[in-house]
Enzyme design. Structure first.
Site, PDB file in Angstrom:
ATOM      1  CD  GLU B  60      -1.834  -2.371   1.244  1.00  0.00           C
ATOM      2  OE1 GLU B  60      -0.727  -2.667   1.741  1.00  0.00           O
ATOM      3  OE2 GLU B  60      -2.683  -3.232   0.902  1.00  0.00           O
ATOM      4  CG  HIS B 127     -11.736  -7.029   5.560  1.00  0.00           C
ATOM      5  ND1 HIS B 127     -11.006  -7.752   6.462  1.00  0.00           N
ATOM      6  CD2 HIS B 127     -11.122  -7.212   4.358  1.00  0.00           C
ATOM      7  CE1 HIS B 127     -10.007  -8.374   5.838  1.00  0.00           C
ATOM      8  NE2 HIS B 127     -10.048  -8.060   4.568  1.00  0.00           N
TER       9      HIS B 127
END
Lengths: 312, 324, 401
Positions: B60, B127
């Protein structure tokens, strides 16, 4: 090359040993004393359109791209005429006009940034490359590893130049990594890792040129590790008493500027007259820059509120 | 024309910008061949080719940094975080590199970092998060949280065209649940402008993201009791639309601040402070917050339902405030 | 030749002080720029500090072993180099902010409430604001609130206002084409002072007309002399001079009110209002009764120039005992000013212009001006005010150069 190495040395000396101690420079001062050959050698043959991702001991890159000593001093002194107009200090500066990408204090962040710079060249079919400098210390950061991997996988035209000056602040190499050379890690990312004497400007120049040609030809990124030594503390407030004296003495004898002078003399490329003339010119340039920068204005306090976002 | 879902709206917005501006490209994990974990970028590889739709390693920080580097060189990258939760891995590059470049040395970083945030899908602690406030606290960034398909498209287009770094939090609960007919013509929704979703006279509910629909449902229920809610959808959190919020407060004189993110340090706190500073003498009751509690997002359905603000919470607080 | 400050440098971001371990030069020694001058020791480093300039070490302010905060001056060098700038380093100094000190007497009392017991009656910020705007004592609604626990709600007060037959003008109802401009800090301060003054003093005004022939003649005669000594002579010094003398004779106008006591001031400090683009400042001429016309002219010129460039010191706008303002410059005949608290009187001087006047039954053309005095009727009777004005008038009309 000799001129830029000398100009860098004189300017950094003036900043670290005079202006800082006279209270004219506040905040951090990080110099590249003894490591000038790395930046100068690596940047010597770059095209002006090739971006350079500098780190904190690469003042030479600014001088070689035409940033003036006065602008650099004004940056250090927090004046409006510095490259960041007082918003940031010391080597924390860059200029898109000069294709110089500023680093941030989180060293190692520039590694994936350089991948993106290189990617933009590749995607648009441009022939440019970018050279990205970092130190041995930065190679312990996660971003360093992510960045090298990214550059390699995406085949970015980047040359990663390591200034291995043996110390990350006060921590010696063997306490930073369990391999012998930073370049040993290059193979893990599928790129060549060259090791050269960082105090030999010609060796640096040749090795980086090979890597640049490879990148320009679409061969992807490479790493060149330049072994050198930090002849100062980490910064101007650090007297480096943790470094054994013998190490300083050993490296003092291998000073890159003295070495270049000697080999140029041997080749008949440098007369005493020419040398004296160059020394005089460097001191005079820095003298003049100090005078000018010292009289440059400070920014207005309210300027701190400007430039956070695009202002049209 | 048929109905367009929220996820299709984002895809259309990106596609339109890629068609009209060669500098725009997308990169991220599984965005090309697979079309993205939520299929936001589905079909783009086929349409634009591998130089404009780029699969990357699971990095990321590296993805965002690569986008920053390319943006500084004149491109307009759109980087996907597979889940907004993973943006924490890129926190340093976003907050220290991208956000500060313009301020320090005048280098614009026109990137969009986008990804699905929010709960309600039993995703558990990693999530389901709403990480917007980490970035709202960082000058130099812009932060966007669209609620409708129209806004999702208009805002992603505005974000791509914006000269500064924009963090674009999509809400995965809304991806396929909300849909509407969109105009055929090119349009953008400007960053920093709120929308009055429902005009009302008694209490202002100021919210954003998926909670907009909770507020609208509550308004419908309260209508029968004669309590008239005004629902303001902020759409952008940085910069945010003070004018619309303050005007609404001055009209209704009572305020509920509603968000899915956790309570302490949430956007409601900032709203409450500004309302108290600038509309104190227009308040006819206490400023009330409805937010998730200060815990990670739990997985098990009954716990997650308890964690997320519900329509019944809005109804209850609105009644209390009405009777105050 | 100039004096150069030698400062304790900051050797590291977290360092805030250092110890002087050795002076390498003594007072009187010549020193070159960049030549080692003294040695210091900090938590982080021991270091030799080079001289910032060439010259002679003139004064040393700290001995060896002294612990000195960073950016503090430790010595002075008399520079042999006139190009050296002294203020290159940001040495700690106290900044002055005249705008913040804008003739604020005391902080105004907190926003008033309509009724004494309001704070005990449950309401809301909005209800209290509406009550204030409409002059309603909330006690009138006590016990009639329909909110939780009898709280007075927005609806309660709005219907009360309607019953009282008043029209309501909530601030939010302004039409869209109105422009709302936030007040500057100075404007807010002025607004507060004006309202507070109206609430505090019992304002009464008296207006006199003055023949300016003598001071005009005197000004014309002295103007050139004054200009030679660097002062521009306007009419203001004449008025300040006359007022200062009259205040000595009528000390009741040079006073303030403190509770049940009248404080007659020991000094005559006259404030002169200076209009700025976005407000005004009132610099104060101290002991104006002891100053000659030339001194007055000079200090008025200096203070008003610095008021316009916002470089007045805080003490230069404090401590006034009487104020003169000058509303006549745009052609107004006279204006009735608001007293500058905590003073008790203020004089407005109109413009001097030629008008026909009757003297010894003949019409004559004379340069005339209206003087308007606002005074606090709590402690100044009309007769005293008029006697004071008569004294001022007499001094101006009978001006002796």
């Amino acid at each position: 090359m000799l001129y830029y190495m000398k100009l860098t040395r004189e300017l950094e000396d003036r900043i670290e040993r005079k202006l800082y101690r006279q209270g004219k420079i506040l905040g951090g001062v990080y110099v590249g004393r003894g490591q000038e050959a790395i930046t100068v050698g690596a940047c010597m043959d770059l095209d002006g359109n090739d971006a350079i991702c500098v780190s904190h001991r690469d003042m030479a890159a600014f001088l070689m791209r035409g940033v003036t000593p006065r602008q650099i001093l004004a940056q250090y002194m927090g004046r409006k005429t510095g490259l960041t107009r007082g918003k940031d200090g010391n080597m924390h500066m860059g200029s898109l006009d000069h294709n110089l990408i500023a680093f941030i204090s989180m060293l190692g962040d520039s590694i994936p940034i350089a991948a993106g710079v290189g990617l933009s060249y590749r995607l648009r079919g441009m022939k440019q490359v970018t050279v990205c400098f970092f130190g041995d210390g930065a190679s312990s950061r996660g971003d360093w590893h992510e960045g090298l991997n990214m550059a390699s996988v995406l085949k970015c035209p980047v040359v990663y130049v390591c200034n291995n000056n043996q110390y990350a602040y006060s921590t010696p190499l063997e306490q930073q990594m369990a391999v012998e050379n930073v370049a040993d890690r290059a193979s893990a990312y599928g790129m060549p890792g060259d090791i050269v004497d960082g105090n030999d400007v010609v060796a640096v120049w040749q090795a980086v040129n090979r890597a640049v040609e490879r990148a320009r030809g679409g061969g992807g990124p490479s790493m060149v590790e330049c072994k050198s030594f930090r002849m100062t503390g980490h910064s101007a407030h650090d007297d480096a008493r943790y470094v054994p004296k013998e190490l300083f003495e050993y490296w003092e004898k291998r000073d890159p500027i003295t070495r270049l002078e000697t080999s140029m003399r041997d080749l008949g490329d440098l007369t005493e007259n020419k040398l004296a003339e160059m020394n005089g010119r460097v001191v005079a340039e820095v003298d003049e820059a100090v005078e000018l920068a010292d009289n440059d204005p400070y920014p207005d306090p309210e300027d701190c509120l400007t430039g956070v976002y695009f202002e049209g | 024309m048929g109905l367009t879902t929220y996820v299709e709206a984002i895809r259309e917005g990106i596609r339109e910008e890629m068609s009209t501006d060669e500098r725009v490209f997308v990169l991220g994990e599984d965005v090309a061949v697979y079309g993205g974990a939520f299929k936001v970028t589905a079909g783009m590889l086929e349409e634009f080719g591998e130089n404009r739709v780029i699969d990357t390693p699971i990095s990321e920080s590296g993805i965002v940094a690569t986008a920053i580097g390319a943006a500084m060189m004149g491109m307009r990258p759109v980087a996907e975080m597979q889940f907004a939760d993973f943006i924490s891995c890129a926190f340093d590059q976003i907050t220290n590199f991208a956000a500060k470049c313009r301020y320090r040395w005048g280098a614009g970083v026109p990137i969009v970092v986008r990804g699905p945030s929010g709960g309600g899908i039993h995703g558990g602690p990693f999530h389901s998060q709403n990480p917007e406030m980490y970035f709202v606290h960082t000058p130099g960034l812009k932060v966007v949280c669209p609620a409708t398909a129209y806004d999702a498209k208009g805002l992603i287009k505005a974000a791509i065209r914006d000269p500064d770094p924009v963090i674009f939090f999509e809400h995965k609960f809304l991806y396929r649940r909300v849909k509407e007919e969109l105009p055929g013509a090119d349009y953008v929704v400007p960053l920093g402008e709120a929308e009055v979703r429902r005009a009302g006279s008694d209490i202002s509910v100021i919210t954003y993201g998926a909670m907009v629909f909770r507020a609208l449902d509550a308004a419908k229920e309260l209508e029968r009791e004669g309590i008239d809610l005004e629902v303001i959808d902020l759409r952008s959190l940085l910069p945010w639309d003070r004018h619309t919020v303050l005007e609404s407060v001055k009209k209704t004189n009572k305020v509920i601040l509603l968000h899915e993110a956790t309570r302490t340090g949430g956007f409601a706190g900032e709203l409450a402070a500004v309302i108290a500073e600038e509309a104190f003498e227009h308040l006819d009751g206490p400023i009330r917050r409805i937010t998730a509690p200060d815990t990670p997002v739990p997985y098990s359905p009954p716990m997650e339902e308890f964690f997320l603000p519900q329509v019944s919470d809005v109804v209850r607080v609105a009644r209390e405030l009405n009777d105050y | 030749m100039s004096e150069i400050k030698v400062i304790m440098p900051q050797m590291g971001e977290s360092i805030f002080e250092g110890t002087i371990t050795k002076w390498l030069k003594s007072v009187g020694d010549p020193v070159e720029r960049d030549e080692p001058l003294f040695e210091i020791s900090t938590d982080k480093i021991d270091s030799e500090i080079p001289s910032p300039a060439s010259g002679v070490l003139k004064r040393v302010l700290f001995d060896v072993d002294a612990v000195v905060e960073i950016n503090t001056v430790v010595a002075y060098i008399e520079s042999s180099d006139s190009a050296e700038s002294d203020d290159s380093a940001p040495v700690e100094e106290h900044a002055s902010d005249p705008a913040a000190a804008a003739d604020a007497p005391e902080s105004p009392p907190s926003v008033g409430r309509a009724g004494t017991s309001t704070s005990e009656i449950a309401s809301s910020p909005m209800v209290r604001r509406l009550a204030k705007e409409h002059g309603i004592d909330l006690a009138a609604l006590d016990g009639k609130g329909t909110g939780a626990d009898g709280r007075i709600t927005k609806r309660d007060i709005m219907s009360y206002i309607e019953q009282q037959g008043e029209e309501i003008h909530p601030a939010a109802d302004s039409p869209d084409d109105d422009e709302r401009i936030p007040m500057t800090a100075m404007r807010k301060s002025i607004a507060d002072h004006m309202v507070q003054s109206r609430r505090t003093s019992a304002h009464v005004a008296t207006v006199f007309e003055v023949d300016g022939s003598r001071i005009m003649a005197a000004r014309d005669a002295m103007k050139a002399d004054f200009e030679r000594s660097g002062a521009k002579l306007t009419y203001t010094p004449f008025f300040v001079h006359a007022v200062a003398a009259a205040l000595k004779k009528f000390p009741m106008l040079n006073a303030s009110v403190d509770g049940d006591e009248i404080v007659q001031k020991g000094h005559v400090n006259i404030g002169v209002a200076v209009a700025l683009d976005d407000g005004l400042l009132v610099p104060v001429i101290r002991d104006a009764d002891r100053a000659g016309l030339l001194d007055l002219a000079r200090s008025i010129a200096d203070l008003s120039a610095r008021a316009r460039t916002r470089t007045l010191l805080p003490e230069e706008v404090r401590g006034g005992t009487f104020t003169i303002t000058n509303p006549g410059i745009f052609g107004g005949l006279y204006g009735i000013p608001i007293i500058n608290q905590p003073q008790v009187a203020i004089l407005a001087v109109g413009g001097i212009e030629k008008r026909p006047v009757v003297i010894d039954d003949a019409i004559s053309i004379r340069p005339m001006a209206y003087l308007a005095l606002s005074f606090d009727h709590r402690i100044i009777d009309g007769a005293v005010a008029d006697q004071f004005m008569s004294e001022v008038k007499g001094r101006l009309q009978g001006w002796k150069s």
